[in-house]
Design a protein around this motif. Structure first.
Motif, PDB file in Angstrom:
ATOM      1  N   GLN A 223       0.796  -1.227   0.000  1.00 38.30           N
ATOM      2  CA  GLN A 223       0.000   0.000   0.000  1.00 38.30           C
ATOM      3  C   GLN A 223       0.831   1.281   0.000  1.00 38.30           C
ATOM      4  O   GLN A 223       0.377   2.305  -0.519  1.00 38.30           O
ATOM      5  N   LEU A 224       2.041   1.251   0.575  1.00 32.98           N
ATOM      6  CA  LEU A 224       2.830   2.475   0.676  1.00 32.98           C
ATOM      7  C   LEU A 224       3.120   3.126  -0.676  1.00 32.98           C
ATOM      8  O   LEU A 224       3.085   4.368  -0.778  1.00 32.98           O
ATOM      9  N   LEU A 282       0.954   4.716  12.319  1.00 37.33           N
ATOM     10  CA  LEU A 282       0.355   5.976  12.738  1.00 37.33           C
ATOM     11  C   LEU A 282       1.111   7.152  12.119  1.00 37.33           C
ATOM     12  O   LEU A 282       0.504   8.115  11.632  1.00 37.33           O
ATOM     13  N   LEU A 283       2.433   7.046  12.106  1.00 44.32           N
ATOM     14  CA  LEU A 283       3.250   8.092  11.494  1.00 44.32           C
ATOM     15  C   LEU A 283       3.036   8.153   9.988  1.00 44.32           C
ATOM     16  O   LEU A 283       2.886   9.238   9.407  1.00 44.32           O
ATOM     17  N   ILE A 284       2.990   6.994   9.339  1.00 48.38           N
ATOM     18  CA  ILE A 284       2.757   6.959   7.886  1.00 48.38           C
ATOM     19  C   ILE A 284       1.414   7.599   7.551  1.00 48.38           C
ATOM     20  O   ILE A 284       1.298   8.398   6.614  1.00 48.38           O
ATOM     21  N   GLY A 285       0.389   7.280   8.317  1.00 52.30           N
ATOM     22  CA  GLY A 285      -0.948   7.779   8.030  1.00 52.30           C
ATOM     23  C   GLY A 285      -1.094   9.278   8.207  1.00 52.30           C
ATOM     24  O   GLY A 285      -1.919   9.911   7.538  1.00 52.30           O
ATOM     25  N   HIS A 286      -0.291   9.852   9.119  1.00 51.38           N
ATOM     26  CA  HIS A 286      -0.413  11.281   9.398  1.00 51.38           C
ATOM     27  C   HIS A 286       0.683  12.116   8.744  1.00 51.38           C
ATOM     28  O   HIS A 286       0.600  13.350   8.771  1.00 51.38           O
ATOM     29  N   ALA A 351     -10.308   1.758  -0.171  1.00 50.10           N
ATOM     30  CA  ALA A 351     -11.542   2.179  -0.839  1.00 50.10           C
ATOM     31  C   ALA A 351     -12.496   2.867   0.128  1.00 50.10           C
ATOM     32  O   ALA A 351     -13.273   3.752  -0.267  1.00 50.10           O
ATOM     33  N   THR A 352     -12.439   2.501   1.401  1.00 55.42           N
ATOM     34  CA  THR A 352     -13.370   3.063   2.379  1.00 55.42           C
ATOM     35  C   THR A 352     -12.760   4.225   3.173  1.00 55.42           C
ATOM     36  O   THR A 352     -13.463   5.179   3.506  1.00 55.42           O
ATOM     37  N   ALA A 353     -11.465   4.145   3.465  1.00 55.41           N
ATOM     38  CA  ALA A 353     -10.834   5.162   4.321  1.00 55.41           C
ATOM     39  C   ALA A 353      -9.733   5.944   3.619  1.00 55.41           C
ATOM     40  O   ALA A 353      -9.168   6.872   4.210  1.00 55.41           O
ATOM     41  N   GLY A 354      -9.404   5.568   2.376  1.00 58.89           N
ATOM     42  CA  GLY A 354      -8.324   6.229   1.672  1.00 58.89           C
ATOM     43  C   GLY A 354      -6.989   5.570   1.988  1.00 58.89           C
ATOM     44  O   GLY A 354      -6.864   4.842   2.991  1.00 58.89           O
ATOM     45  N   PRO A 355      -5.950   5.796   1.163  1.00 59.35           N
ATOM     46  CA  PRO A 355      -4.646   5.164   1.399  1.00 59.35           C
ATOM     47  C   PRO A 355      -4.064   5.494   2.776  1.00 59.35           C
ATOM     48  O   PRO A 355      -3.565   4.607   3.465  1.00 59.35           O
ATOM     49  N   ALA A 356      -4.126   6.762   3.187  1.00 59.87           N
ATOM     50  CA  ALA A 356      -3.611   7.117   4.505  1.00 59.87           C
ATOM     51  C   ALA A 356      -4.477   6.508   5.605  1.00 59.87           C
ATOM     52  O   ALA A 356      -3.965   5.996   6.605  1.00 59.87           O
ATOM     53  N   GLY A 357      -5.788   6.536   5.414  1.00 58.47           N
ATOM     54  CA  GLY A 357      -6.687   5.964   6.403  1.00 58.47           C
ATOM     55  C   GLY A 357      -6.488   4.476   6.601  1.00 58.47           C
ATOM     56  O   GLY A 357      -6.677   3.955   7.702  1.00 58.47           O
TER      57      GLY A 357
END
Length: 387
Positions: A223-224, A282-286, A351-357
């Motif tokens: 996913q990254l 958590l760091l990747i997502g934010h 698809a539901t929360a987005g790549p970062a989500g």
């Protein structure tokens, strides 16, 4: 820990377990173009990459039974031969369905190598060396994946068939394994403990944990790249570097696993594995930028490096010697089931929360797992250093 020929042979053979998919990944676009006129060519070509994992999941338990009956050496040798034969088939086959069948054969070979090498480590080495070598086995897997991915990319420049020749690397390993594993380690007549049945209560939680853990950890390579691309980072070298940081920290932690396990114990290692993964994700997502995502990838790799050896060494202490083959076969099946699940899970979350989500959701899952082992883990993974 003295350097032994059997250890070298087992670690060398272990490098092949991850390269089964990595070696031909760079050739997939060329393969898709070659088979463009075949109906559903895009789907079939992607299955070429997934087919080995399917075969591993389906056959590893039965491979483990064979190991328990015949020993590790025959299965590892057969696995090396089959690896070379099935792996190189793509060099000359010109039918996509035949190619898929050959990839299933490759998966059976990888299942033999993974279960055989892991069981042999548990059989041939004592407790002190076993944890260290199981950690080094993960290092070997990481090195094999990185090196053969790079070689596959270079070979693919000369055509999509060329990377399939890399599977011939199994051939020179045959004499090494024959010499290093010249005889199986002798064991006394089984005691009442050794005749005990499989510890199903342990297997009932450790296999699902392995599958969930691997599906979670594999969000980085799966996913990254999409998240980085969404952030405007399209340079393939930068994307590869961010993923490689995870592999690097995984290898460093795995190389030190023996010392970590002796001091911390299985329960604490499980907590740390999922806690580091949660922090990294958590760091990747934010993060929103390359530096933060790369650092998050490196942090998550710390958790991944100790995960497989911790599961394997815990099983070694709880499974009777005569049944370790099937226990390790089951662990390999659970591991590759996680590999197979990762793309579907990350795609659904994206698809539901987005790549970062998707990374934030997986961070939450990892945090729950870390908390679970912290609060309840003493029932399954004692806090003591050896268990």
């Amino acid at each position: 820990m003295a350097l032994r020929l059997d250890m070298i042979a087992l670690l060398a053979a272990s490098t092949l377990t991850v390269m089964s998919g990595a070696a031909i990944s760079p050739a997939l676009p060329g393969m898709a173009q070659h088979f463009a006129e075949v109906p559903e060519a895009g789907l079939l070509v992607r299955q070429v990459l997934a087919a080995p994992a399917l075969a591993i999941v389906a056959t590893s338990w039965f491979i483990g039974i064979a190991i328990d009956r015949t020993g590790c050496r025959p299965l590892i040798l057969i696995g090396l031969v089959l690896f070379a034969l099935a792996g190189t088939a793509g060099f000359y086959l010109d039918d996509i369905l035949s190619l898929l069948v050959s990839r299933l054969g490759l998966g059976i070979a990888v299942g033999m190598l993974l279960a055989g090498c892991t069981t042999a480590i548990g059989t041939r080495f004592d407790d002190d060396d076993r944890a260290r070598i199981t950690g080094l086995q993960v290092v070997a897997m990481c090195v094999g994946g990185v090196v053969f991915l790079g070689l596959g990319g270079l070979a693919a420049r000369d055509g999509w068939r060329m990377p399939f020749l890399l599977y011939l690397v199994a051939v020179p390993m045959l004499p090494l394994v024959m010499a290093g594993l010249r005889r199986e380690t002798a064991h006394p007549r089984p005691t009442a403990t050794e005749r005990a049945p499989l510890p199903w209560k342990t297997l009932a939680w450790i296999y699902p944990v392995m599958t969930l853990g691997m599906a979670t950890f594999y969000a980085v390579p799966v996913q990254l790249p999409f998240l980085l691309h969404e952030a405007g980072i399209t340079d393939t070298a930068a994307i590869g570097g961010a993923i490689a940081l995870s592999t690097l920290t995984s290898g460093l932690v795995a190389a030190s696993f023996g010392r970590i396990r002796d001091r911390a114990g299985a329960r604490a290692v499980f907590v740390a594995c999922f806690a580091f993964t949660a922090a990294g994700y958590l760091l990747i997502g934010h993060a929103g930028g390359f530096t933060g995502m790369a650092v998050g990838s490196a942090i998550s790799g710390i958790g991944f490096g100790a995960f497989f050896p911790n599961c394997a060494t815990l099983l070694f202490t709880r499974v009777p010697h005569a049944l370790r083959g099937r226990a390790m076969g089951g662990l390999g099946a659970a591991m590759y089931l996680g590999h197979l699940s990762a793309p579907a899970i990350t795609r659904t979350l994206s698809a539901t929360a987005g790549p970062a989500g998707s990374f934030l959701v997986l961070a939450g899952v990892s945090a729950v797992m870390a908390t679970g082992f912290l609060v309840l883990g003493n029932r399954c993974a004692p806090a003591g250093g050896r268990s």
